[in-house]
Scaffold this active site. Structure first.
Site, PDB file in Angstrom:
ATOM      1  N   HIS A 304       0.864  -1.183   0.000  1.00  0.00           N
ATOM      2  CA  HIS A 304       0.000   0.000   0.000  1.00  0.00           C
ATOM      3  C   HIS A 304       0.903   1.236   0.000  1.00  0.00           C
ATOM      4  O   HIS A 304       1.647   1.449   0.949  1.00  0.00           O
ATOM      5  CB  HIS A 304      -0.884  -0.029   1.260  1.00  0.00           C
ATOM      6  CG  HIS A 304      -1.788   1.142   1.398  1.00  0.00           C
ATOM      7  ND1 HIS A 304      -3.154   1.048   1.246  1.00  0.00           N
ATOM      8  CD2 HIS A 304      -1.542   2.448   1.686  1.00  0.00           C
ATOM      9  CE1 HIS A 304      -3.701   2.229   1.431  1.00  0.00           C
ATOM     10  NE2 HIS A 304      -2.742   3.094   1.699  1.00  0.00           N
ATOM     11  N   HIS A 347      -0.044   3.811  11.678  1.00  0.00           N
ATOM     12  CA  HIS A 347       1.147   4.664  11.630  1.00  0.00           C
ATOM     13  C   HIS A 347       1.055   5.855  12.562  1.00  0.00           C
ATOM     14  O   HIS A 347      -0.007   6.175  13.106  1.00  0.00           O
ATOM     15  CB  HIS A 347       1.428   5.120  10.193  1.00  0.00           C
ATOM     16  CG  HIS A 347       0.476   6.158   9.663  1.00  0.00           C
ATOM     17  ND1 HIS A 347       0.902   7.330   9.100  1.00  0.00           N
ATOM     18  CD2 HIS A 347      -0.873   6.204   9.605  1.00  0.00           C
ATOM     19  CE1 HIS A 347      -0.140   8.043   8.707  1.00  0.00           C
ATOM     20  NE2 HIS A 347      -1.226   7.377   9.003  1.00  0.00           N
ATOM     21  N   GLU A 353      -3.003  15.312  10.228  1.00  0.00           N
ATOM     22  CA  GLU A 353      -3.914  14.921   9.153  1.00  0.00           C
ATOM     23  C   GLU A 353      -5.362  15.217   9.542  1.00  0.00           C
ATOM     24  O   GLU A 353      -5.900  14.599  10.454  1.00  0.00           O
ATOM     25  CB  GLU A 353      -3.782  13.417   8.894  1.00  0.00           C
ATOM     26  CG  GLU A 353      -2.358  12.944   8.681  1.00  0.00           C
ATOM     27  CD  GLU A 353      -2.260  11.422   8.640  1.00  0.00           C
ATOM     28  OE1 GLU A 353      -3.294  10.752   8.807  1.00  0.00           O
ATOM     29  OE2 GLU A 353      -1.149  10.916   8.463  1.00  0.00           O
ATOM     30  N   TYR A 362     -15.274   5.276   3.766  1.00  0.00           N
ATOM     31  CA  TYR A 362     -13.809   5.257   3.682  1.00  0.00           C
ATOM     32  C   TYR A 362     -13.303   3.882   4.099  1.00  0.00           C
ATOM     33  O   TYR A 362     -13.781   3.315   5.084  1.00  0.00           O
ATOM     34  CB  TYR A 362     -13.256   6.352   4.590  1.00  0.00           C
ATOM     35  CG  TYR A 362     -11.762   6.454   4.620  1.00  0.00           C
ATOM     36  CD1 TYR A 362     -11.045   6.817   3.471  1.00  0.00           C
ATOM     37  CD2 TYR A 362     -11.052   6.201   5.790  1.00  0.00           C
ATOM     38  CE1 TYR A 362      -9.667   6.919   3.508  1.00  0.00           C
ATOM     39  CE2 TYR A 362      -9.674   6.305   5.829  1.00  0.00           C
ATOM     40  CZ  TYR A 362      -8.989   6.669   4.685  1.00  0.00           C
ATOM     41  OH  TYR A 362      -7.625   6.759   4.720  1.00  0.00           O
ATOM     42  N   HIS A 377      -6.097  13.372  13.049  1.00  0.00           N
ATOM     43  CA  HIS A 377      -5.025  12.584  13.645  1.00  0.00           C
ATOM     44  C   HIS A 377      -3.818  13.495  13.682  1.00  0.00           C
ATOM     45  O   HIS A 377      -3.193  13.765  12.655  1.00  0.00           O
ATOM     46  CB  HIS A 377      -4.786  11.307  12.849  1.00  0.00           C
ATOM     47  CG  HIS A 377      -6.036  10.474  12.735  1.00  0.00           C
ATOM     48  ND1 HIS A 377      -6.628  10.169  11.546  1.00  0.00           N
ATOM     49  CD2 HIS A 377      -6.823   9.930  13.708  1.00  0.00           C
ATOM     50  CE1 HIS A 377      -7.725   9.440  11.766  1.00  0.00           C
ATOM     51  NE2 HIS A 377      -7.871   9.293  13.075  1.00  0.00           N
ATOM     52  N   HIS A 383      -2.653   6.055  14.692  1.00  0.00           N
ATOM     53  CA  HIS A 383      -3.997   5.766  14.184  1.00  0.00           C
ATOM     54  C   HIS A 383      -3.894   4.702  13.109  1.00  0.00           C
ATOM     55  O   HIS A 383      -2.810   4.284  12.723  1.00  0.00           O
ATOM     56  CB  HIS A 383      -4.668   7.035  13.655  1.00  0.00           C
ATOM     57  CG  HIS A 383      -3.876   7.766  12.612  1.00  0.00           C
ATOM     58  ND1 HIS A 383      -2.795   8.549  12.922  1.00  0.00           N
ATOM     59  CD2 HIS A 383      -3.985   7.805  11.263  1.00  0.00           C
ATOM     60  CE1 HIS A 383      -2.288   9.057  11.819  1.00  0.00           C
ATOM     61  NE2 HIS A 383      -2.984   8.609  10.792  1.00  0.00           N
TER      62      HIS A 383
HETATM   63 FE   LIG Z   1      -2.725   8.896   8.729  1.00  0.00          FE
END
Ligand SMILES: [Fe+2]
Length: 451
Positions: A304, A347, A353, A362, A377, A383
């Protein structure tokens, strides 16, 4: 060409062949447009006398010596000094600017909000702006603020510009018209608009109520990200950005101009519409972009990629590769990666963010992140997928899978974002958001080969 008869009708230039009515294609082009024939001087900027008795005036979005300079020459009925008189300070209590660190508000954490509901109160573009977070410092032109707008009423003989910022507008509900000095932009969900610093405009409701998100950029302007090895195509293509053709009003009515300047608001009274630019040329202009023309690029075998692969626009900070703001789009796309945990991985990030949902679902949060809702976040706060998303992604059969009916975005900044009192106390904060990770269980027991 006829002068307008409807007092709110702007006289607009004819549309170039091959583009949408009222718009010119291209990103950062040196555009030229005129609403009356021969209003635009050719071969020079400052003739001794302009045609139609217009005044020539330069609007500079960068220092004169910037490379390249961003500026637009306007040919207008009155110079801008006639659109400004003595200033009176006013209060717009819900529109905050950085630094805005409320000692009673904790910004450290993971936050998520439902869509902010409309109130019974009639609200326009200025009174309906609700600041959620601020970052950096408006006085040193670094950082940004994020807002929700709730708009039910048009501005009438009422105009605005922000000397502090360019505004990135992301509608989620309703349709708005931005009648600007340089032309008209009509905006609806799945589109975005950029209104440059210093540009005067009025916002009208075409279809209400209108709700959406705003990123207020205090720093360097948004630009297209470098595509690097991706090459010359895909992501956001320059031709899909649309600047308006020239349009003007010649109306003499009592009018108000509100100015945002170093985080404060002032008004000034004038006797006419300031939207009086008959012709212009230059590369400092408002524009819109249809998010449905964004061509996502991603992994086609395994893993990803970082979300930066979906950057639509980036506003530099002066430190290469570290944006003041990235505007990132998560839209419909195919997932085809083999033997891969496909949702965004867990991460922590130096960037903070703030996400918003325009429509749909989502992939990292199947529940709770709703259209019109937001999440934050913040800097170095961990998160990732909730329990349900993790289990589903870890156990599903991985064939080609289309993520459909989904459009979310991220305003990502290098600076920590501070919640306003509105975001902490009045907006519909989901107190249980952090619980979405509570059920994630320990799977490790030391057994080799266990997955
Ligand atoms: Fe993030």
């Amino acid at each position: 060409m006829n002068r307008p008869t409807d007092p709110h009708q702007m006289t607009q230039a004819s549309t170039p062949v091959g583009t949408h009515a009222g718009y010119m294609p291209g990103f950062g082009n040196d555009f030229e447009t005129e609403a009356l024939p021969d209003a635009l001087p050719q071969g020079m900027n400052s003739p001794q006398k302009c045609n139609y008795g217009l005044y020539g005036e330069q609007l500079s979005g960068t220092a004169f010596t910037a490379n390249p300079p961003e500026r637009t020459w306007c040919y207008r009925i009155r110079p801008s000094v006639k659109h400004s008189h003595r200033y009176e300070k006013i209060d717009l209590p819900y529109w905050k600017s950085a630094p805005c660190v409320d000692p009673d508000v904790i910004s450290l954490g993971q936050y998520r909000w439902d869509a902010v509901p409309h109130s019974d109160e009639g609200l326009n573009w200025l009174t309906g702006m609700r600041t959620m977070t601020t970052a950096g410092d408006v006085n040193t032109q670094v950082g940004m603020a994020t807002h929700i707008y709730l708009v039910t009423e048009s501005m009438v003989d009422d105009y605005f510009f922000s000397a502090d910022s360019e505004l990135l507008v992301v509608p989620q509900e309703g349709r708005l018209r931005f009648a600007t000095e340089l032309g008209i932009i009509d905006l609806e969900p799945k589109e975005i608009a950029i209104i440059p610093r210093g540009l005067l405009y009025r916002v009208e409701v075409l279809e209400g109520p209108a709700r959406g998100f705003v990123c207020e950029n205090y720093g360097q302007k948004f630009e297209l990200p470098g595509r690097g090895p991706i090459g010359a195509n895909c992501m956001a293509n320059p031709r899909d950005f649309k600047a308006p053709v020239a349009a003007f009003e010649d109306r003499e009515v009592p009018s108000t101009v509100t100015i945002k300047w170093c985080g404060q608001f002032h008004t000034t009274k004038i006797g006419h519409s300031p939207l009086d630019v008959v012709a212009w040329h230059g590369n400092y202009a408002p524009y819109k972009y249809d998010l449905r023309t964004y061509c996502p690029v991603g992994a086609i075998l395994f893993d990803h990629p970082d979300p930066s692969i979906f950057t639509v626009l980036t506003a530099p900070s002066g430190q290469p590769g570290t944006a003041n703001i990235d505007f990132v789009l998560f839209r419909e796309r195919w997932m085809v990666m083999e033997d891969t945990f496909r949702p965004p991985w867990y991460h922590k990030n130096i960037m903070s963010e703030l996400m918003g949902n325009i429509y749909g679902q989502y992939d990292a949060k199947p529940q709770g992140f709703v259209p019109g809702g937001m999440s934050l976040h913040n800097m170095m706060i961990p998160h990732g997928p909730d329990k349900e998303a993790f289990e589903k992604a870890s156990n599903s059969n991985l064939g080609p899978d289309k993520l459909d009916n989904t459009m979310s975005f991220m305003f990502e900044t290098r600076f920590p974002q501070h919640l306003t009192a509105f975001a902490a106390n009045e907006a519909p904060l989901q107190d249980d958001y952090i619980d979405c990770w509570t059920d994630i269980d320990k799977k490790f027991d030391g057994t080799p080969g266990r997955k």
